[in-house]
Enzyme design. Structure first.
Site, PDB file in Angstrom:
ATOM      1  N   ASN A  12       0.844  -1.044  -0.462  1.00 12.50           N
ATOM      2  CA  ASN A  12       0.739  -0.009  -0.192  1.00 12.50           C
ATOM      3  C   ASN A  12       0.898   1.268  -0.082  1.00 12.50           C
ATOM      4  OD1 ASN A  12      -1.919   2.190   0.070  1.00 12.50           O
ATOM      5  ND2 ASN A  12      -2.187   1.708   2.638  1.00 12.50           N
ATOM      6  N   LYS A  14      -0.062   4.802  -0.165  1.00 13.45           N
ATOM      7  CA  LYS A  14      -0.331   5.392   0.264  1.00 13.45           C
ATOM      8  C   LYS A  14      -0.495   6.233  -0.234  1.00 13.45           C
ATOM      9  CE  LYS A  14      -0.426   3.319   4.636  1.00 13.45           C
ATOM     10  NZ  LYS A  14      -0.680   3.540   5.945  1.00 13.45           N
ATOM     11  N   HIS A  99      -9.368   1.459   5.202  1.00 17.11           N
ATOM     12  CA  HIS A  99      -8.435   1.458   5.859  1.00 17.11           C
ATOM     13  C   HIS A  99      -8.724   2.349   6.485  1.00 17.11           C
ATOM     14  CE1 HIS A  99      -4.109   2.768   6.134  1.00 17.11           C
ATOM     15  NE2 HIS A  99      -3.808   1.516   5.532  1.00 17.11           N
ATOM     16  N   GLU A 101      -6.652   4.708   7.308  1.00 17.23           N
ATOM     17  CA  GLU A 101      -6.554   6.223   7.352  1.00 17.23           C
ATOM     18  C   GLU A 101      -8.015   6.348   6.923  1.00 17.23           C
ATOM     19  OE1 GLU A 101      -2.792   5.566   4.998  1.00 17.23           O
ATOM     20  OE2 GLU A 101      -1.849   4.533   7.313  1.00 17.23           O
ATOM     21  N   GLU A 171      -5.306  -4.866  10.986  1.00 20.30           N
ATOM     22  CA  GLU A 171      -4.160  -4.099  10.864  1.00 20.30           C
ATOM     23  C   GLU A 171      -4.313  -2.905  12.219  1.00 20.30           C
ATOM     24  OE1 GLU A 171      -2.324  -2.121   7.034  1.00 20.30           O
ATOM     25  OE2 GLU A 171      -3.552  -1.451   6.859  1.00 20.30           O
ATOM     26  N   GLY A 177       2.385   2.299  10.912  1.00 20.25           N
ATOM     27  CA  GLY A 177       3.459   3.811   9.934  1.00 20.25           C
ATOM     28  C   GLY A 177       4.466   4.206  11.798  1.00 20.25           C
ATOM     29  N   SER A 216       3.938  -1.950  10.536  1.00 17.11           N
ATOM     30  CA  SER A 216       4.900  -1.677  10.882  1.00 17.11           C
ATOM     31  C   SER A 216       5.515  -3.044  10.516  1.00 17.11           C
ATOM     32  CB  SER A 216       5.467  -1.394  11.771  1.00 17.11           C
ATOM     33  OG  SER A 216       4.952  -0.139  12.555  1.00 17.11           O
TER      34      SER A 216
HETATM   35  P1  13P Z   1       3.360   0.348   7.606  1.00 18.96           P
HETATM   36  O1  13P Z   1       3.772  -0.746   7.331  1.00 18.96           O
HETATM   37  O2  13P Z   1       3.979   2.031   7.145  1.00 18.96           O
HETATM   38  O3  13P Z   1       3.177   0.603   8.875  1.00 18.96           O
HETATM   39  O4  13P Z   1       1.823   0.927   6.841  1.00 18.96           O
HETATM   40  C1  13P Z   1       0.689  -0.394   7.482  1.00 18.96           C
HETATM   41  C2  13P Z   1      -0.431   0.080   6.566  1.00 18.96           C
HETATM   42  O5  13P Z   1      -1.466   0.546   6.595  1.00 18.96           O
HETATM   43  C3  13P Z   1      -0.350  -0.945   5.148  1.00 18.96           C
HETATM   44  O6  13P Z   1      -1.748  -0.549   4.763  1.00 18.96           O
END
Ligand code: 13P
Length: 255
Positions: A12, A14, A99, A101, A171, A177, A216
Site C-alpha cells: 500500500n 498510500k 483502511h 486511514e 491492521e 506507521g 510496521s
Molecule cells: P506501515 O507498514 O507503514 O505501518 O503501514 C501499514 C499499512 O497501513 C498498510 O496498509
C-alpha cells in the site's frame, strides 16, 4: 482471476510514489525479483500511477494491481472520487476498503465499507477489507469486539459466495506507521478470531479466505509474522516504498 496463492504480499503506497517514481520502482523491483513469487504479489499505487504501473508490469502478469479506495456510488457528482467501474476499467483487480486511514482520517463508517465492498464485487474487483483496533480500544480489552464488528458489518451486503472471494487485512491502528509491530502471537490471536468468524459466516470456504497482517511490517519481521498461525500474508506501507526492501519482504516465508 486465479486464486490467491499464499502468502499474499500487498504493498500500500498510500499518498506516495507518482507515475515517474512508480515506473522506476517497478524496474528496480523486477530486477530484484526476476521470477514470479511463490505467493501472490499485489501493488496498490496512487490511482494516478496505476496505468504507469500496469504498463511497466506488462511482461509480469503475475504481479497484480489495485486501487486504495473507491466511492460507494456507481457514478455521479462526486468531485475527486473514483468509482469501482472506473477502477476496473483502469485495470485494477483489487481495492482496499476500510483502511484505518480512511476510517480515522476521513471518517469512513462501517456502513460505507459495506457499500464499498458490495460495489467492488458488483464490478469484479476483489475487496481487501481492512479491520483493526486503536490503542485505546486494545487497552480497554475491546479488540475482538471492534474487529468482529468491522468484519461482520463490512461483509454484510455480500452473498456467501462473494464473501469467500474477499481478502481480509488485520491492521491494528497502533502498529501502522509507528514501528511498533504486533508480535506474531498478538497477530495470531486476532487472526484466529477472524478465521472463526469467517467460517461461522460462510462455512468451510471461510478457511480459504486470506487474512493479511499489516502494521510496521519490514524485511526483518516479515518471516516471523508470516509464520504465525492464520497469517496468510502481509499488507505493507512504509517498507514497500523501497524496491529492495519490498523484494526482500516478497521473498520472506516462501521457501
Ligand atoms: P506501515 O507498514 O507503514 O505501518 O503501514 C501499514 C499499512 O497501513 C498498510 O496498509
Amino acid at each position: 482471476m486465479p486464486p490467491h496463492t499464499r502468502p499474499v504480499f500487498a504493498a500500500n503506497w498510500k499518498m506516495n510514489v507518482g507515475p515517474t517514481a512508480a515506473a522506476a520502482f517497478v524496474e528496480s523491483f523486477l530486477a530484484a525479483s526476476p521470477t514470479p513469487s511463490n505467493g501472490t504479489v499485489i501493488l496498490f499505487p496512487s490511482a494516478l500511477a496505476l496505468a504507469t504501473v500496469r504498463h511497466a508490469l506488462a511482461l509480469r502478469q503475475d504481479i497484480r494491481v489495485g486501487v486504495q479506495n473507491i466511492h460507494a456510488e456507481e457514478k455521479g457528482a462526486f468531485t475527486g472520487e473514483n468509482s469501482a467501474i472506473i477502477a476496473a476499467d483502469a485495470g485494477a483487480a483489487y481495492v482496499l476498503v476500510g483502511h484505518s486511514e480512511r476510517r480515522h482520517v476521513f471518517g469512513e463508517t462501517d456502513a460505507e465499507t459495506a457499500r464499498k465492498c458490495a460495489r467492488a464485487v458488483e464490478h469484479g474487483l476483489v475487496p481487501v477489507l481492512c479491520v483493526g483496533e486503536t490503542i485505546e480500544q486494545r487497552e480497554r480489552g475491546e479488540t475482538e469486539h471492534v474487529v468482529l464488528h468491522q468484519l461482520r458489518t463490512g461483509l454484510s451486503s455480500l452473498s456467501h459466495d462473494a464473501v469467500a472471494d474477499v481478502i481480509i487485512a488485520y491492521e491494528p491502528v497502533w502498529a501502522i506507521g509507528t514501528g511498533r509491530t504486533a508480535t506474531p502471537e498478538d497477530a495470531a490471536v486476532v487472526h484466529r478470531v477472524i478465521r472463526a468468524a469467517l467460517v461461522e459466516l460462510v462455512g468451510e470456504p471461510g478457511r480459504g479466505i486470506p487474512i493479511l497482517y499489516g502494521g510496521s511490517v519490514t524485511p526483518v519481521n516479515a518471516a516471523a509474522l508470516l509464520g504465525a498461525d492464520q497469517v496468510d500474508g502481509v499488507l505493507v506501507g512504509g517498507a514497500s516504498l523501497d524496491p529492495a526492501s519490498w523484494a526482500a519482504i516478497c521473498s520472506a516465508g516462501t521457501t
